[in-house]
Design an enzyme around this catalytic site. Structure first.
Site, PDB file in Angstrom:
ATOM      1  N   GLU A  42      32.459  51.593  45.933  1.00 57.81           N
ATOM      2  CA  GLU A  42      32.011  52.972  46.049  1.00 57.81           C
ATOM      3  C   GLU A  42      30.715  53.227  45.291  1.00 57.81           C
ATOM      4  O   GLU A  42      30.475  52.656  44.230  1.00 57.81           O
ATOM      5  CB  GLU A  42      33.108  53.923  45.544  1.00 57.81           C
ATOM      6  CG  GLU A  42      34.448  53.777  46.252  1.00 57.81           C
ATOM      7  CD  GLU A  42      34.390  54.139  47.726  1.00 57.81           C
ATOM      8  OE1 GLU A  42      33.358  54.671  48.183  1.00 57.81           O
ATOM      9  OE2 GLU A  42      35.372  53.874  48.436  1.00 57.81           O
ATOM     10  N   CYS A  43      29.909  54.132  45.831  1.00 56.51           N
ATOM     11  CA  CYS A  43      28.643  54.490  45.188  1.00 56.51           C
ATOM     12  C   CYS A  43      28.828  55.609  44.175  1.00 56.51           C
ATOM     13  O   CYS A  43      27.870  56.012  43.517  1.00 56.51           O
ATOM     14  CB  CYS A  43      27.628  54.920  46.239  1.00 56.51           C
ATOM     15  SG  CYS A  43      28.069  56.445  47.092  1.00 56.51           S
TER      16      CYS A  43
END
EC number: 1.8.4.8
Length: 244
Positions: A238-239
């Protein structure tokens, strides 16, 4: 299912919020994606927004939500390091779907960040997390606030990574309702939707990319790799936008 009170739910501990939404989620699981969007627009508070990274399958959620709610603000957090093909894809989809695009960026330019911190993406998990906080999380928080968002649509799917396998259709994140209409779609369903509506994958899909983010933390898929290993050197999936 009935209208939900965002303020009341935000006052609950996280575990209690999940339990409070469990019955609603059980019903939402029975609906198709279009029905989930329609239900959300009827039962969840506005303002409504849709986020997109304009990645491989972005055309699906952009078309799906925009056809039901034309002119919904579409939030893009632009790091300044997207692929040239991504910027071209953004322009093409914005024109084709007549998107109400809202672009948010870090308060520091990419060049200024490199001068201050070096190449954060080369500094392990901590560096990547700081990079994401500056370039993705803070701009998104600012967007949600600027647009007075109370309901946020996104195009995540459980099939994309291990970190997404247990995500519900409806949750609360960053103090707003978050709706994932295509959370249970598989790759075949995505393909069929694109074909049905004359939509295209991101241009880099044809070059072997399964997931596309920044140029420096995205790599082509190779045999034996999981999709999530093509991002952030396999250190994380995930960013930061869809965590917390």
């Amino acid at each position: 299912m009935s209208v939900l009170d965002l303020n009341a739910l935000n006052d609950l501990p996280k575990v209690d919020r999940v339990l409070a939404l469990a019955e609603t989620n059980a019903e939402l699981e029975k609906l198709v994606a279009e029905e989930r969007v329609a239900w959300s627009l009827e039962n969840l508070p506005g303002e409504y927004v849709l986020s997109s990274s304009f990645g491989i399958q972005a055309a699906v959620s952009l078309h799906l939500v925009n056809q039901i709610r034309p002119d919904i603000p579409v939030i893009l957090t632009d790091t300044g390091y997207l692929f040239p093909e991504t910027y071209q894809f953004i322009d093409a989809l914005t024109d084709k779907l007549k998107l109400n695009l809202k672009v948010y960026r870090a308060t520091e330019s990419a060049a200024w960040q490199e001068a201050r911190y070096g190449k954060l993406w080369e500094q392990g998990v901590e560096g990547i997390e700081k990079y994401n906080e500056i370039n993705k999380v803070e701009p998104m928080n600012r967007a949600l606030q600027d647009l007075n968002a109370q309901t946020w649509f996104a195009g995540l799917r459980r099939e994309q990574s291990g970190s997404r396998t247990s995500l519900p259709v409806l949750a609360i994140q960053r103090g707003v309702f978050k709706v994932l209409p295509i959370i249970d779609w598989d790759n075949r369903t995505v393909y069929q939707y694109l074909q049905k509506h004359g939509l295209k994958y991101h241009p880099l899909w044809h070059q072997g990319y399964l997931s596309v983010g920044d140029t420096h933390t995205t790599r082509k898929w190779e045999p034996g790799m999981a999709e999530e290993e093509t991002r952030f050197f396999g250190l994380k999936r995930e960013c930061g936008l869809h965590e917390g």
